[in-house]
Structure formats: structure tokens, C-alpha cells
Scaffold this active site. Structure first.
Site, short mmCIF file in Angstrom:
data_model
loop_
_atom_site.label_atom_id
_atom_site.label_comp_id
_atom_site.label_asym_id
_atom_site.label_seq_id
_atom_site.Cartn_x
_atom_site.Cartn_y
_atom_site.Cartn_z
N CYS A 6 -31.66 -17.51 -50.40
CA CYS A 6 -30.30 -18.05 -50.52
C CYS A 6 -30.32 -19.34 -51.34
CB CYS A 6 -29.69 -18.28 -49.14
SG CYS A 6 -29.11 -16.77 -48.33
N HIS A 98 -35.30 -7.99 -49.96
CA HIS A 98 -35.71 -8.01 -51.37
C HIS A 98 -36.53 -6.77 -51.67
CE1 HIS A 98 -38.71 -10.23 -49.00
NE2 HIS A 98 -39.62 -9.76 -49.83
N HIS A 100 -39.38 -5.34 -54.31
CA HIS A 100 -40.38 -5.66 -55.32
C HIS A 100 -40.36 -4.52 -56.35
CE1 HIS A 100 -42.66 -8.62 -52.70
NE2 HIS A 100 -42.06 -7.91 -51.76
P1 AMP Z 1 -42.55 -10.35 -48.96
O1 AMP Z 1 -43.96 -10.82 -48.64
O2 AMP Z 1 -42.40 -8.88 -49.10
O3 AMP Z 1 -41.56 -10.99 -48.02
O4 AMP Z 1 -42.25 -10.91 -50.41
C1 AMP Z 1 -41.89 -12.22 -50.66
C2 AMP Z 1 -42.24 -12.50 -52.08
O5 AMP Z 1 -41.59 -13.69 -52.49
C3 AMP Z 1 -43.74 -12.72 -52.31
O6 AMP Z 1 -44.21 -11.74 -53.24
C4 AMP Z 1 -43.81 -14.13 -52.88
O7 AMP Z 1 -44.78 -14.28 -53.88
C5 AMP Z 1 -42.41 -14.33 -53.42
N1 AMP Z 1 -41.96 -15.72 -53.51
C6 AMP Z 1 -42.07 -16.68 -52.57
N2 AMP Z 1 -41.49 -17.82 -53.00
C7 AMP Z 1 -41.00 -17.57 -54.24
C8 AMP Z 1 -40.31 -18.34 -55.21
N3 AMP Z 1 -39.98 -19.63 -55.01
N4 AMP Z 1 -39.98 -17.77 -56.39
C9 AMP Z 1 -40.32 -16.47 -56.62
N5 AMP Z 1 -40.95 -15.68 -55.75
C10 AMP Z 1 -41.31 -16.23 -54.57
ZN ZN Z 2 -30.86 -15.56 -47.51
#
Ligand code: AMP
Ligand code: ZN
Length: 112
Positions: A6, A98, A100
């Protein structure tokens, strides 16, 4: 509410955006697991795939439209993978839905 994604949507935390419209944002993962690693998220806060209902599922279809478009633009004609981790057992570290979009290398199945 304290939510990293957010904050990214609001612009309080910077991101490398690749796509944005009224309901969806896509940006590069900060810790890429493949040559192409894009996160696609709804602008509405939905905690995880477990919270998708008839009332909010339209944005999920829209996310997959964006994923298809982004995969094409990234040249992933050999294939790609779309993953959503839901909950702690699946390794969901950010509690904002999210997807990927991963590509540019081969992937194993089943996933770890
Ligand atoms: P998950 O582990 O499936 O919840 O994925 C979260 C993803 O967010 C991970 O792949 C992280 O590398 C990514 N992530 C965390 N912080 C950031 C950020 N500030 N900008 C871009 N990606 C991020
Ligand atoms: Zn959120």
C-alpha cells in the site's frame, strides 16, 4: 494500516514501475529470482488469495490481463510462471495480494 505494498501504491516507498492503471500496479521485484521478476498487485488492499471473493475478484482477472501483456512485452515467448504465495506455509512475506511474474529461465516442477 501498515502495509508495504500500500505504501508503494501511495508512492511513499519508491518502486520501479512497469505498468499502472486505475486498479493494478506492476513493478520489479527488489530481489529478483529470475531474469524477469515482476510483481503485479491490486491497488485495493486484499491480504492474500484466501481473501478473494465474488466482490473483489474482477481485479484478479485484470491482473492476469496485465501479466499476459507484460510477459509479451518482456519477450517471454518460451514460457513464464505466475505464482502467488498465500499464507505463512507458502512463504508469503508481504500480506498484500501479489502475483509474481517470472521468466527468462527454466523452472522446475513441482516447486520447492
Ligand atoms: P512473497 O514472499 O511471495 O510475499 O513476495 C514478496 C516479494 O516482495 C518478495 O519477492 C520480495 O523480494 C519483494 N519485495 C519486498 N520489498 C520490496 C520492495 N520494496 N520493492 C519491490 N519488491 C519488494
Ligand atoms: Zn496493502
Amino acid at each position: 494500516m501498515d502495509c508495504l505494498f500500500c505504501s508503494i501504491i501511495k508512492g511513499d516507498i519508491p518502486s520501479k514501475k512497469v505498468y499502472e492503471d486505475d486498479s493494478v500496479l506492476a513493478f520489479y521485484d527488489i530481489n529478483p529470482q529470475a531474469p524477469v521478476h515482476i510483481l503485479i498487485i491490486p491497488k485495493e488492499h486484499i491480504t492474500s488469495a484466501a481473501d478473494i471473493t465474488a466482490a473483489n475478484s474482477a481485479v484478479v482477472a485484470h491482473i492476469f490481463e496485465a501479466a499476459s501483456k507484460l510477459a509479451g512485452e518482456a519477450g517471454l515467448s518460451d514460457g513464464f510462471r505466475i505464482v502467488t504465495n498465500c499464507g505463512d506455509s507458502a512463504g508469503q512475506s508481504v500480506k498484500h495480494l501479489h502475483f509474481h511474474l517470472l521468466g527468462g529461465r527454466d523452472f522446475t516442477w513441482p516447486p520447492g
